[in-house]
Write a protein that holds these residues in place. Structure first.
Motif, PDB file in Angstrom:
ATOM      1  N   SER A 277     -14.960   6.479  -5.143  1.00 61.33           N
ATOM      2  CA  SER A 277     -16.160   5.858  -4.343  1.00 61.33           C
ATOM      3  C   SER A 277     -15.366   4.938  -3.263  1.00 61.33           C
ATOM      4  O   SER A 277     -15.853   4.668  -2.290  1.00 61.33           O
ATOM      5  N   PHE A 278     -14.334   4.178  -3.672  1.00 58.70           N
ATOM      6  CA  PHE A 278     -13.527   3.303  -2.707  1.00 58.70           C
ATOM      7  C   PHE A 278     -13.068   3.754  -1.589  1.00 58.70           C
ATOM      8  O   PHE A 278     -12.828   3.280  -0.487  1.00 58.70           O
ATOM      9  N   ILE A 279     -12.517   5.213  -2.036  1.00 62.90           N
ATOM     10  CA  ILE A 279     -12.116   5.977  -0.916  1.00 62.90           C
ATOM     11  C   ILE A 279     -12.851   6.381  -0.007  1.00 62.90           C
ATOM     12  O   ILE A 279     -12.625   6.399   1.160  1.00 62.90           O
ATOM     13  N   ARG A 280     -13.989   6.886  -0.306  1.00 66.92           N
ATOM     14  CA  ARG A 280     -15.167   7.137   0.380  1.00 66.92           C
ATOM     15  C   ARG A 280     -15.452   6.425   1.332  1.00 66.92           C
ATOM     16  O   ARG A 280     -15.703   6.536   2.499  1.00 66.92           O
ATOM     17  N   ASP A 281     -15.538   5.010   1.101  1.00 68.96           N
ATOM     18  CA  ASP A 281     -15.760   3.990   2.114  1.00 68.96           C
ATOM     19  C   ASP A 281     -14.962   3.224   2.516  1.00 68.96           C
ATOM     20  O   ASP A 281     -15.055   1.973   2.980  1.00 68.96           O
ATOM     21  N   ILE A 282     -13.421   3.947   2.712  1.00 72.73           N
ATOM     22  CA  ILE A 282     -12.438   2.866   2.888  1.00 72.73           C
ATOM     23  C   ILE A 282     -12.463   2.528   4.490  1.00 72.73           C
ATOM     24  O   ILE A 282     -11.745   1.505   4.799  1.00 72.73           O
TER      25      ILE A 282
ATOM     26  N   PRO B  28     -14.479  -2.366   6.060  1.00 77.45           N
ATOM     27  CA  PRO B  28     -13.040  -3.452   6.203  1.00 77.45           C
ATOM     28  C   PRO B  28     -13.377  -4.245   4.731  1.00 77.45           C
ATOM     29  O   PRO B  28     -12.309  -4.336   4.142  1.00 77.45           O
ATOM     30  N   ASP B  29     -14.263  -4.255   4.064  1.00 77.29           N
ATOM     31  CA  ASP B  29     -14.410  -5.054   2.748  1.00 77.29           C
ATOM     32  C   ASP B  29     -14.211  -4.236   1.533  1.00 77.29           C
ATOM     33  O   ASP B  29     -13.265  -4.628   0.853  1.00 77.29           O
ATOM     34  N   THR B  30     -14.140  -2.915   1.888  1.00 78.61           N
ATOM     35  CA  THR B  30     -13.777  -1.863   0.798  1.00 78.61           C
ATOM     36  C   THR B  30     -12.341  -2.020   0.852  1.00 78.61           C
ATOM     37  O   THR B  30     -11.429  -1.939  -0.040  1.00 78.61           O
TER      38      THR B  30
ATOM     39  N   ALA C 151     -10.470  -4.194   1.919  1.00 75.93           N
ATOM     40  CA  ALA C 151      -9.837  -5.213   1.452  1.00 75.93           C
ATOM     41  C   ALA C 151      -9.656  -5.247  -0.259  1.00 75.93           C
ATOM     42  O   ALA C 151      -8.387  -5.681  -0.613  1.00 75.93           O
ATOM     43  N   ILE C 152     -10.592  -4.628  -0.614  1.00 76.98           N
ATOM     44  CA  ILE C 152     -10.603  -4.602  -2.409  1.00 76.98           C
ATOM     45  C   ILE C 152      -9.296  -3.546  -2.570  1.00 76.98           C
ATOM     46  O   ILE C 152      -8.732  -3.637  -3.515  1.00 76.98           O
ATOM     47  N   VAL C 153      -9.210  -2.405  -1.854  1.00 74.42           N
ATOM     48  CA  VAL C 153      -8.182  -1.457  -2.103  1.00 74.42           C
ATOM     49  C   VAL C 153      -6.773  -2.075  -1.830  1.00 74.42           C
ATOM     50  O   VAL C 153      -5.869  -1.938  -2.852  1.00 74.42           O
ATOM     51  N   ARG C 154      -6.665  -2.880  -1.006  1.00 73.58           N
ATOM     52  CA  ARG C 154      -5.501  -3.783  -0.466  1.00 73.58           C
ATOM     53  C   ARG C 154      -5.055  -4.552  -1.819  1.00 73.58           C
ATOM     54  O   ARG C 154      -3.809  -4.744  -2.213  1.00 73.58           O
ATOM     55  N   ALA C 155      -6.134  -5.305  -2.444  1.00 73.00           N
ATOM     56  CA  ALA C 155      -5.998  -6.097  -3.369  1.00 73.00           C
ATOM     57  C   ALA C 155      -5.366  -5.636  -4.762  1.00 73.00           C
ATOM     58  O   ALA C 155      -4.705  -6.075  -5.506  1.00 73.00           O
ATOM     59  N   ILE C 156      -6.098  -4.513  -4.891  1.00 70.58           N
ATOM     60  CA  ILE C 156      -5.724  -3.608  -6.173  1.00 70.58           C
ATOM     61  C   ILE C 156      -4.427  -3.055  -5.971  1.00 70.58           C
ATOM     62  O   ILE C 156      -3.492  -3.424  -6.967  1.00 70.58           O
ATOM     63  N   VAL C 157      -3.858  -2.841  -4.994  1.00 72.37           N
ATOM     64  CA  VAL C 157      -2.590  -2.481  -4.635  1.00 72.37           C
ATOM     65  C   VAL C 157      -1.418  -3.601  -4.670  1.00 72.37           C
ATOM     66  O   VAL C 157      -0.324  -3.454  -5.525  1.00 72.37           O
TER      67      VAL C 157
ATOM     68  N   GLN D 279      -8.400   9.188   5.583  1.00 74.91           N
ATOM     69  CA  GLN D 279      -8.040   8.558   4.284  1.00 74.91           C
ATOM     70  C   GLN D 279      -6.931   8.654   3.778  1.00 74.91           C
ATOM     71  O   GLN D 279      -6.392   7.229   3.290  1.00 74.91           O
ATOM     72  N   LEU D 280      -6.241   9.718   3.904  1.00 75.23           N
ATOM     73  CA  LEU D 280      -4.716   9.749   3.465  1.00 75.23           C
ATOM     74  C   LEU D 280      -3.958   8.526   4.259  1.00 75.23           C
ATOM     75  O   LEU D 280      -3.152   7.906   3.679  1.00 75.23           O
ATOM     76  N   ALA D 281      -4.074   8.661   5.550  1.00 71.89           N
ATOM     77  CA  ALA D 281      -3.347   7.506   6.270  1.00 71.89           C
ATOM     78  C   ALA D 281      -3.602   6.074   5.860  1.00 71.89           C
ATOM     79  O   ALA D 281      -2.656   5.339   5.691  1.00 71.89           O
ATOM     80  N   ARG D 282      -4.777   5.971   5.454  1.00 75.81           N
ATOM     81  CA  ARG D 282      -5.157   4.585   5.183  1.00 75.81           C
ATOM     82  C   ARG D 282      -4.674   4.115   3.829  1.00 75.81           C
ATOM     83  O   ARG D 282      -4.247   3.162   3.671  1.00 75.81           O
ATOM     84  N   VAL D 283      -4.769   4.920   2.823  1.00 74.58           N
ATOM     85  CA  VAL D 283      -4.186   4.778   1.427  1.00 74.58           C
ATOM     86  C   VAL D 283      -2.736   4.509   1.603  1.00 74.58           C
ATOM     87  O   VAL D 283      -1.920   3.817   0.846  1.00 74.58           O
TER      88      VAL D 283
END
Ligand code: C2E
Ligand code: MG
Ligand code: MG
Ligand code: MG
Length: 274
Positions: free
Chosen positions: A201-206, A209-211, A213-219, A239-243
């Protein structure tokens, strides 16, 4: 009057309830039989190392084709199995099959197996895992067990002991569907997970910008705690490039590969070697 109304209400609802409950029970009986006969299949979904661009492992996902109803999705039959404690025998079957398949793959290709809360309630999960490894000859370091935080709800010492014992075998433990529960962060203090799988669900909404930021924080959290981060549900190149840019270690999703047969997994590995 009240009495009569009550009765007619009951008469009105009961047959419907019965039909749904009867259907559920029939499906459960069929599932029990399918498990006993070993008629479940496993599909394998590749995980990609984002640094090397290589497939480093596969997640085993249970598949059930009902003799008359056709394919039943896991989101239907896994909860059914969990209700009736069938999940313990289903889990054993999956573990044995997945370990046997992975033992035929070149090292260090991993296999990941999902484990349900009820499997921790049965006393012998650790022994079952050790047994599956011994029978297949798969080194423990190539088996990863995926649990969701529902396993950890209730602050159960017994679960912690089992996780530590599994870890002592050399098995890796991943926290699946991270971010979808109620208190995912607190679990990171209670057990040293080897991996966090960020829910799709986080990747779908990546794009949001807020989502992101959350992914970045988890990393960042994973980096500090020494936990590898996998992004689940990658469907697009963007999505692949972003993660990748956010620093995730691995990625899984339809773009990288849909769950496929053991045969398909083998040819994916052969393709990698070539
Ligand atoms: P999960 O462990 O989070 O597995 C990932 C699910 O996401 C799989 O669904 C997979 O097919 C799907 N998926 C993967 N990539 C993508 C993508 O890019 N987009 C979308 N939309 N979906 C993607 P599946 O196979 O239907 O399994 C659903 C759930 O059923 C699993 O979620 C897991 O919780 C459970 N499950 C499956 N097999 C087993 C099993 O052997 N044991 C247990 N305990 N649970 C299982
Ligand atoms: Mg999983
Ligand atoms: Mg997941
Ligand atoms: Mg899931």
């Amino acid at each position: 009057r009240a009495k009569g109304e009550g009765r007619s209400t009951v008469r009105f609802f009961e047959p419907e309830m019965d039909a749904a409950e009867q259907e559920r029970q029939e499906l459960e009986t069929d599932l029990r039989q399918a498990i006993a006969r070993g008629e479940l299949d496993l599909h394998y979904q590749p995980a990609l190392d984002l640094k090397t661009g290589r497939v480093v492992g596969f997640e085993a996902l249970a598949r059930w084709t009902h003799p008359t109803l056709g394919p039943i999705p896991p989101d239907r039959f896994i909860p059914l199995a969990e209700d009736g404690k069938l999940i313990v025998s289903l889990g054993e079957l999956v573990l044995a099959r997945a370990c046997a398949a992975a033992a035929s793959w070149p090292a260090p290709t991993r296999v990941a197996v999902n484990v349900s809360p009820a499997q921790f309630e049965s006393e012998d999960l650790v022994a079952k895992v050790a047994d599956a490894l011994a029978r297949s000859g798969l080194p423990a370091s190539r088996l990863e067990l995926e649990i969701t935080e529902t396993v950890l709800i209730g602050d159960d010492d017994k679960v912690m002991r089992q996780l530590e014992a599994l870890r002592a075998l050399g098995v890796r433990i991943a926290l699946d569907d991270f971010g979808t529960g109620y208190s995912s962060l607190s679990y990171l203090r209670r057990f040293a997970f080897d991996r966090i799988k960020i829910d799709r669900s986080f990747i779908r909404d990546i794009d949001d910008p807020d989502t992101a930021a959350i992914v970045r924080a988890i990393v960042g959290l994973g980096c500090r705690l020494g936990i590898a981060i996998t992004a689940e549900g990658i469907e697009t190149e963007d999505q692949l490039a972003r993660v990748k840019a956010e620093g995730c270690a691995e990625a899984q999703g339809w773009l990288i590969g849909r769950p496929g047969t053991a045969e398909a997994a083998r040819s994916r590995i052969a393709q990698r070697a070539a």
